[in-house]
Design a protein around this motif. Structure first.
Motif, PDB file in Angstrom:
ATOM      1  N   ARG A   1       6.371  15.031  -3.252  1.00 31.02           N
ATOM      2  CA  ARG A   1       5.560  15.583  -2.149  1.00 31.02           C
ATOM      3  C   ARG A   1       6.018  15.044  -0.783  1.00 31.02           C
ATOM      4  O   ARG A   1       5.343  15.280   0.219  1.00 31.02           O
ATOM      5  CB  ARG A   1       4.064  15.364  -2.379  1.00 31.02           C
ATOM      6  CG  ARG A   1       3.624  14.019  -2.953  1.00 31.02           C
ATOM      7  CD  ARG A   1       4.040  12.863  -2.141  1.00 31.02           C
ATOM      8  NE  ARG A   1       3.279  11.672  -2.447  1.00 31.02           N
ATOM      9  CZ  ARG A   1       3.342  10.590  -1.707  1.00 31.02           C
ATOM     10  NH1 ARG A   1       4.149  10.545  -0.663  1.00 31.02           N
ATOM     11  NH2 ARG A   1       2.640   9.539  -2.009  1.00 31.02           N
ATOM     12  N   LEU A   2       7.083  14.308  -0.765  1.00 29.47           N
ATOM     13  CA  LEU A   2       7.721  13.774   0.447  1.00 29.47           C
ATOM     14  C   LEU A   2       6.801  12.865   1.259  1.00 29.47           C
ATOM     15  O   LEU A   2       7.158  11.754   1.604  1.00 29.47           O
ATOM     16  CB  LEU A   2       8.288  14.905   1.301  1.00 29.47           C
ATOM     17  CG  LEU A   2       9.284  15.806   0.552  1.00 29.47           C
ATOM     18  CD1 LEU A   2       9.834  16.870   1.491  1.00 29.47           C
ATOM     19  CD2 LEU A   2      10.430  15.017  -0.064  1.00 29.47           C
ATOM     20  N   CYS A   3       5.603  13.363   1.571  1.00 32.79           N
ATOM     21  CA  CYS A   3       4.665  12.510   2.301  1.00 32.79           C
ATOM     22  C   CYS A   3       3.254  13.058   2.131  1.00 32.79           C
ATOM     23  O   CYS A   3       3.077  14.152   1.614  1.00 32.79           O
ATOM     24  CB  CYS A   3       5.008  12.449   3.789  1.00 32.79           C
ATOM     25  SG  CYS A   3       4.724  14.009   4.642  1.00 32.79           S
ATOM     26  N   ILE A   4       2.282  12.280   2.589  1.00 30.26           N
ATOM     27  CA  ILE A   4       0.880  12.738   2.607  1.00 30.26           C
ATOM     28  C   ILE A   4       0.617  13.360   3.976  1.00 30.26           C
ATOM     29  O   ILE A   4       1.192  12.936   4.977  1.00 30.26           O
ATOM     30  CB  ILE A   4      -0.057  11.526   2.380  1.00 30.26           C
ATOM     31  CG1 ILE A   4       0.219  10.901   1.019  1.00 30.26           C
ATOM     32  CG2 ILE A   4      -1.539  11.917   2.470  1.00 30.26           C
ATOM     33  CD1 ILE A   4       0.219  11.856  -0.122  1.00 30.26           C
ATOM     34  N   ALA A   5      -0.265  14.351   4.020  1.00 29.52           N
ATOM     35  CA  ALA A   5      -0.519  15.102   5.249  1.00 29.52           C
ATOM     36  C   ALA A   5      -0.743  14.174   6.451  1.00 29.52           C
ATOM     37  O   ALA A   5      -1.616  13.304   6.417  1.00 29.52           O
ATOM     38  CB  ALA A   5      -1.725  16.010   5.043  1.00 29.52           C
ATOM     39  N   THR A   6       0.068  14.371   7.468  1.00 30.41           N
ATOM     40  CA  THR A   6       0.099  13.472   8.627  1.00 30.41           C
ATOM     41  C   THR A   6      -1.252  13.408   9.356  1.00 30.41           C
ATOM     42  O   THR A   6      -1.771  12.323   9.645  1.00 30.41           O
ATOM     43  CB  THR A   6       1.188  13.976   9.619  1.00 30.41           C
ATOM     44  OG1 THR A   6       2.378  14.218   8.876  1.00 30.41           O
ATOM     45  CG2 THR A   6       1.453  12.996  10.713  1.00 30.41           C
TER      46      THR A   6
ATOM     47  N   ILE B   1       0.848  -1.202   0.000  1.00 31.33           N
ATOM     48  CA  ILE B   1       0.000   0.000   0.000  1.00 31.33           C
ATOM     49  C   ILE B   1       0.876   1.242   0.000  1.00 31.33           C
ATOM     50  O   ILE B   1       1.855   1.325   0.742  1.00 31.33           O
ATOM     51  CB  ILE B   1      -0.873   0.044   1.281  1.00 31.33           C
ATOM     52  CG1 ILE B   1      -1.638  -1.267   1.465  1.00 31.33           C
ATOM     53  CG2 ILE B   1      -1.844   1.232   1.246  1.00 31.33           C
ATOM     54  CD1 ILE B   1      -2.237  -1.413   2.860  1.00 31.33           C
ATOM     55  N   LEU B   2       0.482   2.204  -0.805  1.00 28.99           N
ATOM     56  CA  LEU B   2       1.146   3.509  -0.789  1.00 28.99           C
ATOM     57  C   LEU B   2       0.067   4.549  -0.527  1.00 28.99           C
ATOM     58  O   LEU B   2      -0.918   4.606  -1.270  1.00 28.99           O
ATOM     59  CB  LEU B   2       1.750   3.736  -2.170  1.00 28.99           C
ATOM     60  CG  LEU B   2       3.054   4.490  -2.306  1.00 28.99           C
ATOM     61  CD1 LEU B   2       4.131   3.936  -1.420  1.00 28.99           C
ATOM     62  CD2 LEU B   2       3.480   4.455  -3.777  1.00 28.99           C
ATOM     63  N   ALA B   3       0.227   5.336   0.530  1.00 30.12           N
ATOM     64  CA  ALA B   3      -0.727   6.435   0.761  1.00 30.12           C
ATOM     65  C   ALA B   3      -0.465   7.513  -0.297  1.00 30.12           C
ATOM     66  O   ALA B   3       0.696   7.824  -0.591  1.00 30.12           O
ATOM     67  CB  ALA B   3      -0.528   7.004   2.158  1.00 30.12           C
ATOM     68  N   THR B   4      -1.528   8.055  -0.871  1.00 28.61           N
ATOM     69  CA  THR B   4      -1.384   9.045  -1.950  1.00 28.61           C
ATOM     70  C   THR B   4      -2.299  10.238  -1.702  1.00 28.61           C
ATOM     71  O   THR B   4      -3.234  10.150  -0.898  1.00 28.61           O
ATOM     72  CB  THR B   4      -1.759   8.418  -3.308  1.00 28.61           C
ATOM     73  OG1 THR B   4      -3.088   7.877  -3.213  1.00 28.61           O
ATOM     74  CG2 THR B   4      -0.787   7.312  -3.700  1.00 28.61           C
ATOM     75  N   PHE B   5      -2.038  11.325  -2.419  1.00 27.48           N
ATOM     76  CA  PHE B   5      -2.931  12.484  -2.326  1.00 27.48           C
ATOM     77  C   PHE B   5      -4.197  12.199  -3.127  1.00 27.48           C
ATOM     78  O   PHE B   5      -4.353  12.597  -4.278  1.00 27.48           O
ATOM     79  CB  PHE B   5      -2.241  13.763  -2.829  1.00 27.48           C
ATOM     80  CG  PHE B   5      -1.570  14.517  -1.730  1.00 27.48           C
ATOM     81  CD1 PHE B   5      -2.319  15.141  -0.739  1.00 27.48           C
ATOM     82  CD2 PHE B   5      -0.188  14.573  -1.647  1.00 27.48           C
ATOM     83  CE1 PHE B   5      -1.710  15.797   0.309  1.00 27.48           C
ATOM     84  CE2 PHE B   5       0.433  15.235  -0.598  1.00 27.48           C
ATOM     85  CZ  PHE B   5      -0.325  15.849   0.378  1.00 27.48           C
TER      86      PHE B   5
END
Ligand SMILES: Cc1ncc(COP(=O)(O)O)c(C=O)c1O
Length: 399
Positions: A265-270, A91-95
């Protein structure tokens, strides 16, 4: 200044296109009924807000690029409840589902590559594919066949040396089609035999009518390398502004390649991920039964109201929350401009989505529209009533 050919060939989203006219109509005091956007009015679950309020860290730090563990675990558990054994590494969290789609296309397409997509399709697919240099090869579908397409004799002749993937939306936007078990198997077999990715956009997964089983393409273990699922909390939890989605696949190479793109985007909003995790855990309860019954009532109201409009044809949807309708007009875009700029019914008018952008040849969608049924039934009925009066006024004007 020079802009890239790749961006120049992309179109604006139909929602953006009519926005200035909508603002001008509102400034004239016209109330605009929205049958155009998939923004449900159902409240975002309280657990989302609680999770954000109760966030304990003193620093809102970068999350891990693939997603925070609590979110990935909640998504993995959710798929396990659907009967699929996946790990958090799949799984990859995405915007949103949008970023998942863009990442997949960027990972698999080169200039001139083709993606088979049942048509009419979600218009943004065109941009996600074109920006990589790829192109949609449509699988034509019709209202008469309830937009079903999973048929070898229809799909296999469209496959050539440039074909890289088949992209399906199940349940479908804008058609409302929901594939049967047999049809899903057919799509998997075609992808497997022709060594293609099967990208299954399942952002409307729970919204299926008639007591049908909620399913996912991830169920097919024998094609784990081919199947990529796009998912999102946007529609499922009426949380479109959260911007949390997922790319899910057991194709390790695809996860690796997509991880490279996380650099943008480095990461998705924590905090949003913490809230999204709480919402996924809600699905352990029967939370969805009430939501689904609300959509079913809205669908019934839309079907009933549209049936009263002379010359309007449509197919009752099996899932998602849209209807494709053919109107007795020459051009649905011109009708939309007329409704916003020249028409009102007791100070009210209506917006829908002209369907040109859902067809690779825009002329095929010229007299077609997509209607979203995401507001309360009374609003939907009033919107359709205005649409009927608007069609009459538009055609009378031209006569
Ligand atoms: C079929 C489909 N896929 C993907 C998306 C993207 O949704 P989001 O980026 O909000 O998750 C939408 C939004 O309308 C959609 O209809």
């Amino acid at each position: 200044m020079k802009f890239s050919r790749k961006v120049e060939v992309c179109g604006l989203s139909p929602v953006r296109k009519f926005y200035p006219c909508e603002v001008a109509a509102a400034a004239r005091g016209i109330q605009v009924h929205h049958l155009n956007i998939g923004q449900p009015d159902i409240e975002t679950p309280e657990v989302f807000f609680d999770a954000v309020r109760n966030f304990e860290d003193k620093v809102v730090a970068y999350a891990p690029a693939p997603g925070i563990p609590a979110f990935l675990e909640a998504v993995r558990d959710y798929y396990q409840r659907l009967g699929c054994e996946i790990s958090c590494d799949d799984i990859l969290a995405t915007f949103g589902g949008s970023e998942a789609l863009q990442m997949i296309m960027s990972c698999i397409l080169d200039d001139g590559d083709e993606v088979l997509v049942p048509e009419p399709y979600y218009p943004n697919y065109d941009t996600f594919i074109r920006i990589t240099g790829g192109v949609i090869r449509p699988i034509p579908t019709t209202a008469e066949e309830s937009y079903h397409y999973a048929d070898r004799s229809r799909i296999e002749p469209l496959i050539n040396e440039h074909t890289r993937a088949i992209l399906i939306t199940n349940p479908g936007n804008p058609t409302g089609v929901v594939l049967s078990e047999e049809e899903r198997r057919t799509m998997v077999d075609i992808a497997k035999e022709h060594d293609l990715f099967l990208i299954s956009d399942e952002v409307y997964r729970e919204i299926v009518y008639g007591g049908r089983r909620v399913s996912t393409m991830l169920e097919y273990d024998d094609a784990a390398e081919n199947i990529v699922v796009v998912d999102s909390v946007s529609k499922r939890f009426s949380a479109t502004g959260t911007r949390v989605g997922t790319l899910v696949t057991r194709n390790k190479q695809l996860i690796l390649e997509a991880s490279k793109l996380c650099q943008s985007r480095l990461c998705i909003a924590t905090l949003e991920q913490a809230g999204a995790a709480a919402m996924y855990n809600l699905l352990k309860s029967d939370y969805y039964a009430d939501v689904l019954s609300q959509y079913e009532q809205r669908k019934d109201m839309l079907v009933e109201s549209l049936s009263k409009l002379p010359g309007v044809t449509f197919n009752s949807p099996e899932g998602a929350f849209y209807i494709m309708a053919t109107l007795p007009v020459d051009d649905a875009e011109k009708l939309q401009y007329f409704l916003l700029e020249e028409f009102d019914d007791q100070g009210e008018t209506v917006m829908f989505t002209p369907a040109e952008g859902s067809y690779s040849n825009p002329a095929d969608g010229r007299n077609k529209i997509r209607i979203a049924y995401v507001t309360n039934p009374a609003d939907i009925a009033r919107g359709v009533e205005i649409l009927g009066r608007g069609i009459e006024a538009y055609n009378a004007r031209k006569a």
